[in-house]
Design a protein around this motif. Structure first.
Motif, PDB file in Angstrom:
ATOM      1  N   UNK A   1       0.756  -1.248   0.028  1.00  0.00           N
ATOM      2  CA  UNK A   1      -0.122  -0.011   0.178  1.00  0.00           C
ATOM      3  C   UNK A   1       0.743   1.295  -0.054  1.00  0.00           C
ATOM      4  N   UNK A   2       1.951   1.190  -0.825  1.00  0.00           N
ATOM      5  CA  UNK A   2       2.833   2.366  -1.008  1.00  0.00           C
ATOM      6  C   UNK A   2       3.690   2.749   0.001  1.00  0.00           C
ATOM      7  N   UNK A   3       3.793   1.886   1.340  1.00  0.00           N
ATOM      8  CA  UNK A   3       4.749   2.020   2.022  1.00  0.00           C
ATOM      9  C   UNK A   3       5.502   0.878   2.251  1.00  0.00           C
ATOM     10  N   UNK A   4       7.118   1.107   2.698  1.00  0.00           N
ATOM     11  CA  UNK A   4       7.900  -0.135   3.006  1.00  0.00           C
ATOM     12  C   UNK A   4       7.858  -0.497   4.434  1.00  0.00           C
ATOM     13  N   UNK A   5       8.623  -1.216   4.682  1.00  0.00           N
ATOM     14  CA  UNK A   5       8.360  -1.796   6.125  1.00  0.00           C
ATOM     15  C   UNK A   5       8.958  -0.816   7.148  1.00  0.00           C
ATOM     16  N   UNK A   6      10.042   0.120   6.700  1.00  0.00           N
ATOM     17  CA  UNK A   6      10.399   1.030   7.633  1.00  0.00           C
ATOM     18  C   UNK A   6       9.402   2.139   7.867  1.00  0.00           C
ATOM     19  N   UNK A   7       8.722   2.667   6.784  1.00  0.00           N
ATOM     20  CA  UNK A   7       7.598   3.704   6.734  1.00  0.00           C
ATOM     21  C   UNK A   7       6.692   3.130   7.601  1.00  0.00           C
ATOM     22  N   UNK A   8       6.217   1.882   7.676  1.00  0.00           N
ATOM     23  CA  UNK A   8       5.141   1.230   8.280  1.00  0.00           C
ATOM     24  C   UNK A   8       5.433   1.412   9.851  1.00  0.00           C
ATOM     25  N   UNK A   9       6.579   1.163  10.257  1.00  0.00           N
ATOM     26  CA  UNK A   9       7.133   1.109  11.474  1.00  0.00           C
ATOM     27  C   UNK A   9       7.110   2.426  12.186  1.00  0.00           C
ATOM     28  N   UNK A  10       7.059   3.637  11.352  1.00  0.00           N
ATOM     29  CA  UNK A  10       7.139   4.951  11.759  1.00  0.00           C
ATOM     30  C   UNK A  10       5.537   5.441  11.984  1.00  0.00           C
ATOM     31  N   UNK A  11       4.588   4.502  11.589  1.00  0.00           N
ATOM     32  CA  UNK A  11       3.254   4.930  11.995  1.00  0.00           C
ATOM     33  C   UNK A  11       2.974   4.913  13.366  1.00  0.00           C
ATOM     34  N   UNK A  12       1.970   6.008  13.741  1.00  0.00           N
ATOM     35  CA  UNK A  12       1.511   6.004  15.220  1.00  0.00           C
ATOM     36  C   UNK A  12       0.734   4.641  15.296  1.00  0.00           C
ATOM     37  N   UNK A  13       0.114   4.182  16.493  1.00  0.00           N
ATOM     38  CA  UNK A  13      -0.882   3.398  16.546  1.00  0.00           C
ATOM     39  C   UNK A  13      -2.133   3.635  16.153  1.00  0.00           C
ATOM     40  N   UNK A  14      -2.493   5.020  16.243  1.00  0.00           N
ATOM     41  CA  UNK A  14      -3.771   5.506  15.747  1.00  0.00           C
ATOM     42  C   UNK A  14      -3.726   5.165  13.953  1.00  0.00           C
ATOM     43  N   UNK A  15      -2.551   5.926  13.327  1.00  0.00           N
ATOM     44  CA  UNK A  15      -2.315   5.521  12.057  1.00  0.00           C
ATOM     45  C   UNK A  15      -2.207   3.909  11.506  1.00  0.00           C
ATOM     46  N   UNK A  16      -1.521   3.276  12.267  1.00  0.00           N
ATOM     47  CA  UNK A  16      -1.616   1.897  11.890  1.00  0.00           C
ATOM     48  C   UNK A  16      -3.032   1.088  12.018  1.00  0.00           C
ATOM     49  N   UNK A  17      -4.141   1.620  12.849  1.00  0.00           N
ATOM     50  CA  UNK A  17      -5.192   0.928  12.963  1.00  0.00           C
ATOM     51  C   UNK A  17      -5.803   1.348  11.570  1.00  0.00           C
ATOM     52  N   UNK A  18      -5.977   2.411  11.110  1.00  0.00           N
ATOM     53  CA  UNK A  18      -6.595   2.945   9.802  1.00  0.00           C
ATOM     54  C   UNK A  18      -5.798   2.197   8.533  1.00  0.00           C
ATOM     55  N   UNK A  19      -4.284   2.011   8.649  1.00  0.00           N
ATOM     56  CA  UNK A  19      -3.407   1.402   7.624  1.00  0.00           C
ATOM     57  C   UNK A  19      -3.979  -0.047   7.535  1.00  0.00           C
ATOM     58  N   UNK A  20      -4.251  -0.635   8.540  1.00  0.00           N
ATOM     59  CA  UNK A  20      -4.377  -2.244   8.627  1.00  0.00           C
ATOM     60  C   UNK A  20      -5.966  -2.496   8.842  1.00  0.00           C
ATOM     61  N   UNK A  21      -6.937  -1.671   8.533  1.00  0.00           N
ATOM     62  CA  UNK A  21      -8.099  -1.881   9.016  1.00  0.00           C
ATOM     63  C   UNK A  21      -8.902  -3.178   8.334  1.00  0.00           C
TER      64      UNK A  21
END
Length: 802
Positions: free
Chosen positions: A646-666
């Motif tokens: 979804x346009x993000x690499x693994x390092x960029x995913x790990x830089x997401x906040x918990x709230x942002x990650x909830x939306x990203x992995x909905x």
């Protein structure tokens, strides 16, 4: 007319002393050898067992007779003198020769007519009453348990010794010892150490009539005590003895030292009081020094309050000479003790181990030392100094802080406490929210002004425009109870208490009143049905059968490794790596899930080894951390970062906040379930990659709690124990925490909280208030019941603040 006569003797041996002046024990028993040595040295007279002998007149028959007697004293008569003014030089010379011969000791017999008086005199300190004599000058270092001059040889000044505990080695007593009962880590360590140890153990057991049936088929709780003792303590190859040997030989200074082994073995040991010094840490000689019948260890066992009383009364009990000597020292001691009293630590014992102090207590001790320095023009930065303080004690602390301010110092305090904010000369409120959504100054000014601020979330709670968790329903129904009977752990005074289940129970009371002793040191081990420390003392514990497990959520750091992050601790990382491994790019390159771990050699940056930072050793300074210049802190190599989801690499995913990650992995509930619970307890602002060693105590507690809540619980009934969970929490975070805890209770679990926060106490279904004071003046139940019951009783201090 009777004359004064002196007999000056050089004692070679005396049984009442643990010090042998010239000869060792064996020589002291060979009286013939002693007589010959004395004759050869040119002396004429001796005293043996208090009888006078002329050496040349001693017959062989007398020597044989003496050899059969028990020799309790032997001395050489240096001189016999009739006292007179002209004999002063002769007496001094005789005493000096006697001391030289016996290493600093002289025995004098003074007679006047039929009256005879005896006395021993030494160049060095001695206690004739206890037979203690040593040939060195006593200095302050001799009274330190950190010095080899003073510490107990048995425990090296620790006051306790690590002892292997069978209770800790057994994880399930209903199973056979070698088929599920023995702790897995211990079983693996023992079995993998070598076939030699295993074979030796079985030979040992076989010689003692213990068969493999006892070990592989009979449940541990049905084994005979003799069998258990043989398995664990029967010889060099018994399990307990092998583990003890490994633990004791794993010296930190050794080349073979293993930190992993040290931690793994350490969990099977409890500290037992030293049998030699009985926990007093000093050797017998140093403990023999007393003031008013108290040695230094006994004084250090006093609380600050008790020590203040002792040293205030001491000058009245000492002589004028003793007061002249001790005046300045006693004055300085009283001054330092008063500083500890001012910051609310009067309940602590002077000998309390620093490692057992809470963060707030340690901080207030440092604060007390600053009061004594009387420095001016200093900027003090305090991080939540009210941690662990009951509201009653907060005013004492604030008076101390004002005293520092009035000395023309500046105090910057990070704090959430209402009373501290009221006492502040200026308030800076950061926000508006946490993490990436904060970082701004939303208010600066006086307390009265923040109440009217529309931009400040803090002001909303202080003005009560918003309130921390208002209960919509009261759980008054009767439930089963955990019953603890006659608890005497630490300062608890044989109390018995019923703790209701399926409710939020708050245990409160002033600092040092016994809250942790009751819950952490007694209830938690009782619920685990294992001896977890040496402090627990209670007659019985009745635990309802519905309790399936208990979980302690405290502020102790989870790990110290810089590799441990929020996403790895919560196990969410495993699922995220699996998602990346299923992408077309990863499949084309044959990347497995392990490729996306920053701990794996293939996928990580090899310069920083997946840490994202590099440590630079600074001589004479703390190590410096810098961002890795190769990966820019991303932890991974370029090839791993080329794979995107979804346009993000693994390092960029790990830089997401918990709230942002909830939306990203909905799309994946297995991920969002855990992250959503973290968000609910107020951790939504934290990045997935944030290192655990950078978390605050409050954040660690909420992370532990969220991780436990995310686990599949089924029909289990779990007792959650939380130790001051509001540490470091804003009013809004406390509100979120209480909502999460109430959801736990609604699911049929029980929550027990140690807390001082009035908002949490008001939210409780049941309160147990301990006190009345701290330390020796605490340890009793002052009040118990619902909030309404506590308010009606009006006992103790807590009711005034709720």
């Amino acid at each position: 007319m009777d004359l004064h006569k002196l007999i000056i003797i050089s004692p070679l041996y005396h049984s009442s002393f643990n010090h042998r002046f010239t000869f060792d024990d064996n020589d002291a028993k060979d009286i013939k050898k002693i007589i010959e040595k004395t004759r050869e040295a040119g002396y004429v007279r001796m005293q043996i067992n208090n009888n006078d002998y002329v050496i040349d007149d001693i017959t062989e028959e007398e020597i044989n007779s003496l050899s059969k007697e028990e020799i309790y004293s032997v001395g050489i008569v240096i001189d016999r003198i009739v006292v007179g003014k002209d004999k002063r030089a002769r007496i001094a010379d005789a005493i000096e020769r006697a001391m030289d011969l016996s290493n600093g000791v002289v025995h004098i017999k003074a007679s006047h007519g039929i009256i005879i008086k005896e006395s021993f005199h030494t160049k060095f300190p001695a206690c004739l009453l206890h037979g203690i004599l040593f040939d060195f000058e006593v200095t302050p270092r001799h009274f330190s348990f950190n010095s080899h001059w003073g510490y107990c040889e048995e425990c090296k000044g620790l006051g306790s010794k690590p002892t292997f505990s069978i209770d800790l080695a057994i994880k399930d007593s209903t199973k056979p010892l070698f088929d599920g009962a023995l702790d897995t880590a211990l079983h693996n360590m023992f079995s993998t150490h070598g076939k030699h140890y295993t074979d030796s153990l079985f030979r040992l057991l076989k010689r003692n009539g213990i068969t493999k049936k006892d070990l592989y088929q009979t449940p541990f709780n049905e084994l005979d005590k003799k069998v258990i003792d043989t398995v664990f303590f029967g010889g060099d190859y018994a399990i307990g003895n092998v583990i003890t040997a490994w633990h004791s030989n794993n010296d930190v200074t050794s080349e073979d030292y293993s930190e992993w082994k040290d931690k793994s073995l350490g969990k099977f040991f409890v500290d037992e009081e030293c049998s030699s010094c009985h926990g007093e840490r000093l050797n017998e000689v140093m403990r023999a020094y007393t003031i008013q019948n108290k040695n230094i260890s006994q004084v250090c066992a006093m609380t600050v309050e008790g020590a203040i009383n002792f040293f205030c009364e001491l000058p009245k009990l000492l002589t004028d000479r003793e007061n002249t000597i001790s005046k300045e020292a006693v004055k300085e001691i009283n001054t330092r003790l008063s500083f500890l009293d001012k910051v609310g630590l009067n309940y602590l014992s002077l000998g309390r181990k620093y490692a057992t102090l809470s963060g707030g207590e340690a901080q207030r001790i440092r604060l007390a030392s600053q009061l004594g320095s009387k420095l001016t023009g200093v900027l003090y930065v305090l991080d939540e100094p009210t941690v662990g303080l009951h509201p009653r004690d907060t005013n004492h602390l604030l008076d101390t802080l004002k005293e520092l301010r009035d000395l023309k110092n500046t105090l910057v305090i990070v704090e959430h406490d209402r009373d501290t904010m009221k006492a502040a000369d200026n308030i800076i409120d950061m926000g508006p929210f946490a993490g990436a959504f904060g970082g701004e100054v939303v208010f600066e000014g006086k307390y009265d002004d923040i109440l009217n601020s529309n931009n400040s979330l803090t002001g909303d709670y202080l003005s009560e425009r918003k309130k921390v968790f208002e209960k919509t329903a009261v759980r008054n129904e009767e439930t089963e109870c955990i019953k603890l009977k006659n608890v005497s752990t630490n300062n608890l005074r044989n109390i018995s208490v019923d703790i209701p289940l399926k409710k939020i129970v708050v245990v409160t009371g002033v600092s040092g009143s016994g809250k942790s002793s009751l819950i952490i040191d007694t209830l938690y081990p009782a619920l685990k049905k294992r001896r977890l420390n040496q402090y627990s003392k209670f007659e019985s514990a009745e635990i309802p059968s519905i309790v399936s497990d208990t979980i302690l959520v405290d502020q102790i750091s989870i790990v110290g490794s810089i590799r441990s992050t929020l996403v790895s601790y919560s196990k969410v990382f495993d699922k995220i790596r699996n998602i990346f491994a299923k992408t077309p790019a990863a499949k084309a390159k044959a990347f497995a899930a392990g490729r996306f771990s920053y701990n794996g050699k293939e996928g990580r940056c090899n310069i920083c080894e997946g840490k994202g930072i590099r440590k630079i050793a600074m001589h004479f300074l703390s190590d410096m951390e810098i961002v890795c210049e190769a990966c820019g802190g991303k932890r991974y190599n370029d090839e791993t970062l080329s794979v995107r989801f979804k346009s993000l690499n693994i390092a960029e995913v790990l830089e997401l906040t918990v709230d942002e990650a909830i939306e990203f992995f909905d799309f994946d509930k297995s991920i969002t379930k855990t992250l959503s619970i973290m968000s609910e307890v107020g951790l939504g602002y934290i990045k997935l990659s944030q290192r655990l060693d950078t978390f605050s105590g409050g954040e660690l507690q909420r992370l532990k709690l969220a991780t436990e809540l995310a686990k599949k619980q089924g029909d289990e009934h779990i007792v959650y124990i939380l130790d001051e969970p509001t540490t470091g929490l804003h009013f809004d975070d406390v509100n979120k925490l209480l909502i999460a805890l109430n959801k736990l209770v609604e699911k049929g679990h029980s929550v027990i909280i140690i807390e001082h926060n009035p908002d949490v106490i008001k939210a409780a279904d049941y309160i147990i208030d301990l006190g009345l004071e701290g330390g020796t003046n605490g340890g009793e139940i002052i009040a118990k019941g619902t909030v309404e019951d506590i308010l009606k009783m009006k006992k103790g201090y807590t009711w005034k603040y709720i």
